[in-house]
Enzyme design. Sequence first.
Site, PDB file in Angstrom:
ATOM      1  N   ARG A 123       1.353  -9.641   8.924  1.00 37.65           N
ATOM      2  CA  ARG A 123       0.223 -10.533   9.154  1.00 37.65           C
ATOM      3  C   ARG A 123       0.732 -11.923   9.512  1.00 37.65           C
ATOM      4  O   ARG A 123       1.872 -12.264   9.222  1.00 37.65           O
ATOM      5  CB  ARG A 123      -0.640 -10.594   7.897  1.00 37.65           C
ATOM      6  CG  ARG A 123      -1.239  -9.238   7.526  1.00 37.65           C
ATOM      7  CD  ARG A 123      -2.238  -9.353   6.416  1.00 37.65           C
ATOM      8  NE  ARG A 123      -1.665  -9.939   5.220  1.00 37.65           N
ATOM      9  CZ  ARG A 123      -2.280 -10.829   4.465  1.00 37.65           C
ATOM     10  NH1 ARG A 123      -3.488 -11.226   4.776  1.00 37.65           N
ATOM     11  NH2 ARG A 123      -1.701 -11.304   3.381  1.00 37.65           N
ATOM     12  N   LYS A 168       7.476  -3.622  -2.345  1.00 36.43           N
ATOM     13  CA  LYS A 168       6.691  -3.157  -1.196  1.00 36.43           C
ATOM     14  C   LYS A 168       7.365  -1.955  -0.521  1.00 36.43           C
ATOM     15  O   LYS A 168       8.503  -2.022  -0.089  1.00 36.43           O
ATOM     16  CB  LYS A 168       6.517  -4.322  -0.205  1.00 36.43           C
ATOM     17  CG  LYS A 168       5.621  -3.945   0.939  1.00 36.43           C
ATOM     18  CD  LYS A 168       4.791  -5.019   1.586  1.00 36.43           C
ATOM     19  CE  LYS A 168       5.322  -6.332   1.954  1.00 36.43           C
ATOM     20  NZ  LYS A 168       4.401  -7.064   2.833  1.00 36.43           N
ATOM     21  N   ARG A 223      -0.306 -12.552  -5.334  1.00 37.51           N
ATOM     22  CA  ARG A 223       0.853 -12.334  -6.202  1.00 37.51           C
ATOM     23  C   ARG A 223       0.384 -12.199  -7.663  1.00 37.51           C
ATOM     24  O   ARG A 223      -0.647 -12.743  -8.020  1.00 37.51           O
ATOM     25  CB  ARG A 223       1.832 -13.514  -6.133  1.00 37.51           C
ATOM     26  CG  ARG A 223       2.440 -13.740  -4.745  1.00 37.51           C
ATOM     27  CD  ARG A 223       3.498 -12.673  -4.427  1.00 37.51           C
ATOM     28  NE  ARG A 223       4.139 -12.899  -3.154  1.00 37.51           N
ATOM     29  CZ  ARG A 223       3.712 -12.412  -1.987  1.00 37.51           C
ATOM     30  NH1 ARG A 223       2.630 -11.654  -1.942  1.00 37.51           N
ATOM     31  NH2 ARG A 223       4.365 -12.667  -0.871  1.00 37.51           N
TER      32      ARG A 223
HETATM   33  P1  ATP Z   1       2.267 -10.937   1.494  1.00 38.67           P
HETATM   34  O1  ATP Z   1       3.424 -10.007   1.304  1.00 38.67           O
HETATM   35  O2  ATP Z   1       2.679 -12.354   1.605  1.00 38.67           O
HETATM   36  O3  ATP Z   1       1.168 -10.669   0.517  1.00 38.67           O
HETATM   37  P2  ATP Z   1       1.578  -9.185   3.355  1.00 38.67           P
HETATM   38  O4  ATP Z   1       1.855  -8.249   2.268  1.00 38.67           O
HETATM   39  O5  ATP Z   1       0.309  -9.018   4.068  1.00 38.67           O
HETATM   40  O6  ATP Z   1       1.655 -10.634   2.848  1.00 38.67           O
HETATM   41  P3  ATP Z   1       2.780  -8.879   5.807  1.00 38.67           P
HETATM   42  O7  ATP Z   1       2.513 -10.166   6.462  1.00 38.67           O
HETATM   43  O8  ATP Z   1       1.915  -7.713   6.107  1.00 38.67           O
HETATM   44  O9  ATP Z   1       2.830  -9.136   4.301  1.00 38.67           O
HETATM   45  O10 ATP Z   1       4.274  -8.395   6.069  1.00 38.67           O
HETATM   46  C1  ATP Z   1       5.284  -9.301   6.383  1.00 38.67           C
HETATM   47  C2  ATP Z   1       6.104  -9.639   5.162  1.00 38.67           C
HETATM   48  O11 ATP Z   1       6.572  -8.455   4.543  1.00 38.67           O
HETATM   49  C3  ATP Z   1       7.367 -10.394   5.546  1.00 38.67           C
HETATM   50  O12 ATP Z   1       7.153 -11.780   5.487  1.00 38.67           O
HETATM   51  C4  ATP Z   1       8.398  -9.949   4.524  1.00 38.67           C
HETATM   52  O13 ATP Z   1       8.314 -10.722   3.354  1.00 38.67           O
HETATM   53  C5  ATP Z   1       7.940  -8.581   4.160  1.00 38.67           C
HETATM   54  N1  ATP Z   1       8.664  -7.509   4.860  1.00 38.67           N
HETATM   55  C6  ATP Z   1       9.158  -7.444   6.119  1.00 38.67           C
HETATM   56  N2  ATP Z   1       9.704  -6.251   6.371  1.00 38.67           N
HETATM   57  C7  ATP Z   1       9.553  -5.519   5.240  1.00 38.67           C
HETATM   58  C8  ATP Z   1       9.912  -4.207   4.860  1.00 38.67           C
HETATM   59  N3  ATP Z   1      10.522  -3.368   5.688  1.00 38.67           N
HETATM   60  N4  ATP Z   1       9.603  -3.811   3.598  1.00 38.67           N
HETATM   61  C9  ATP Z   1       8.981  -4.617   2.735  1.00 38.67           C
HETATM   62  N5  ATP Z   1       8.605  -5.867   3.036  1.00 38.67           N
HETATM   63  C10 ATP Z   1       8.889  -6.318   4.272  1.00 38.67           C
END
Ligand code: ATP
Length: 323
Positions: free
Chosen positions: A120, A185, A321
């Site tokens: 995002r 994640k 978070r």
């Molecule tokens: P947040 O994690 O801040 O709540 P989000 O979950 O929506 O936002 P996204 O913006 O969807 O996160 O995903 C991008 C973020 O996920 C990156 O900024 C990084 O921190 C993390 N990220 C990037 N690649 C991976 C991966 N392969 N596995 C887990 N996390 C990742």
Amino acid sequence: MTTRAEILKLLADGQFHSGTDLGRRLGVSRAAVNKGVRALASFGLEIHSVPGRGYKLPEPVDPLDRDAILAELGRRGDLPHSLEVLETVDSTNRYLIQRASALVSGSVCLSETQTQGRGRRGRGWLATPYRNLLLSMAWRFDAGPATVAAFGLAAGLALLEALEEYGARGIGLKWPNDVVWRGRKLAGLLADVQGEAAGPALVVLGAGINCRLGAREAEGIDQPWVDLEEVLGSTIDRNRLAALVIGRLHDACRTFGARGFGPFRQNWERRHVYHGQSVRLMTASATIAGTVAGVDSGGALRLIDARGDERVYHAGEISLRGA
Ligand code: ATP
């Protein structure tokens, strides 16, 4: 099949193969083998080249295979899909969006590697090439973009269920659309929505699932992450997993198109790891503390603040978070 794809099939066993042997088996010159290997390396595949012995992958790899995915989908009785498997692309979501006018609902694109994987707010999604799942699906809804805003949540639930059907246990959802395991994640979703306010809307859903992350990519991730190999303690059949994800997303699209978020909402809340928990919401300018009360019919997060007042928050600029 391209020469480089055939080379990959032969190298997939993780053993040494000499350039001469590869050339002989494929009926091409050594120069053509060289070119193919260089192309694979340029897509981010790690290939060891040892003089006198040949080429070798550090570990065996199981390439994505369109026929294997379609066969698995067929076995499950799912409808046939328009399915493309790419070696490299800037982003699978962008690939489908650029083809929007020709897309039918259920069009799917997978890629072994992305050069500009997105999360995002323009943040990056990192994936070790040829080891993970990067998958997008397009769907047309009669309703307008505002009505389908909650679809990302419904799709997250579908992704979670596909991972559970594959065997993952102890996983949950993190608003708005991540799948997590013990606070780390495992997978993320990105929904791009286009259309006029009155409808119809085109949604392109992109899923990134960590099957196996290598050290190089892991270094670039600034929050706790996990891959499915660690969760399951075994190597992952990405083609089978892809079919499960496609099948579940397809079902979710059909249900959402007919009945909206209603049928998903309670189940989504039940699977939300922060349901009833104290959390922090981080916006660009502030951090808001509260207790998660659930999600509303549009997929916004319902938060109770310290005074007991409820407010709803839309995903746009917010990260959730634990407190
Ligand atoms: P947040 O994690 O801040 O709540 P989000 O979950 O929506 O936002 P996204 O913006 O969807 O996160 O995903 C991008 C973020 O996920 C990156 O900024 C990084 O921190 C993390 N990220 C990037 N690649 C991976 C991966 N392969 N596995 C887990 N996390 C990742």
